[in-house]
Write a protein that holds these residues in place. Sequence first.
Motif, mmCIF file in Angstrom:
data_model
loop_
_atom_site.group_PDB
_atom_site.id
_atom_site.type_symbol
_atom_site.label_atom_id
_atom_site.label_comp_id
_atom_site.label_asym_id
_atom_site.label_seq_id
_atom_site.Cartn_x
_atom_site.Cartn_y
_atom_site.Cartn_z
ATOM 1 N N GLY A 14 7.228 -8.744 6.723
ATOM 2 C CA GLY A 14 8.491 -8.409 6.069
ATOM 3 C C GLY A 14 8.466 -7.156 5.227
ATOM 4 N N THR A 15 7.296 -6.540 5.060
ATOM 5 C CA THR A 15 7.247 -5.266 4.337
ATOM 6 C C THR A 15 7.375 -4.078 5.284
ATOM 7 N N LYS A 20 11.790 -5.981 7.234
ATOM 8 C CA LYS A 20 12.488 -5.747 5.975
ATOM 9 C C LYS A 20 13.983 -5.552 6.204
ATOM 10 N N LEU A 24 16.964 -7.958 4.852
ATOM 11 C CA LEU A 24 18.066 -7.427 4.054
ATOM 12 C C LEU A 24 19.405 -7.920 4.570
ATOM 13 N N ILE A 35 9.921 -13.049 2.168
ATOM 14 C CA ILE A 35 9.139 -11.946 2.734
ATOM 15 C C ILE A 35 7.668 -12.345 2.744
ATOM 16 N N SER A 37 3.590 -11.218 3.694
ATOM 17 C CA SER A 37 2.702 -10.079 3.889
ATOM 18 C C SER A 37 1.268 -10.549 3.652
ATOM 19 N N ALA A 46 8.509 -5.893 -2.217
ATOM 20 C CA ALA A 46 9.548 -5.715 -1.199
ATOM 21 C C ALA A 46 10.720 -6.641 -1.465
ATOM 22 N N LEU A 50 14.729 -5.675 -2.271
ATOM 23 C CA LEU A 50 15.865 -6.160 -1.493
ATOM 24 C C LEU A 50 16.877 -6.903 -2.354
ATOM 25 N N GLY A 56 9.009 -13.314 -2.303
ATOM 26 C CA GLY A 56 7.854 -12.808 -1.580
ATOM 27 C C GLY A 56 6.635 -13.697 -1.743
#
Length: 217
Positions: A14-15, A20, A24, A35, A37, A46, A50, A56
């Motif tokens: 998601g980064t 991403k 959004l 998100i 990562s 990130a 958003l 995250g």
Amino acid sequence: MTDVTGLKVGVLGGTGPQGKGLALRWAKAGIKVIIGSRSVERAVAAAAELGDGVTGMDNQGTAATADLVLVAVPWEGHGELLTSLRDELAGKIVIDCVNPLGFDKQGPFALPVEDGSAAQQAAKLLPRSRVTAAFHHVSAVRLAELSTPELHTDVLVLGDDREATDLVRALADAVPGMRGVYGGRLRNAHQVEALTANLIAINRRYGAHAGIRITDV
């Protein structure tokens, strides 16, 4: 139409620009998004960028917490990541949007995949998950441009589970201007993934951010 507003959607990778951008648009549509990562710090940063309630976590936490998961990681790390998350993703819908592509002086080209496609590799590595393929052809640039409120593009959704493909189609429909269209069984994912190379070539030639439209449906 399937209601997706109560779902928690996890975005692995998601980064990156594609993950991403989709995160959004879903968040703007009122969907809860997580998100994921390898780095918690990058995921949290990130998510903060958003806004709209996006959170995250690391990839493992995202896979465990989300109701369904989008896989938007580089092809090189696809197999290793999914293997490591097999237990967390058991019983969940997994949306694979990975495009195995190579690039040389002549431009982009589809890479051969032993299992047939990235989506079929995902299904093999995640035998307890409900694997679908979708969102391969949506421009990351257009996703990030909130000055373009409607994305006039279709999303081909492939899979062997009718309920799962209907839900993924509804996720596409949740984004203004976007439409989910059933595109066949998972065994047909190779040509959908490979078509991305053609779109990249189109974009380079015409300075565009092309998507696809299915006519007469």
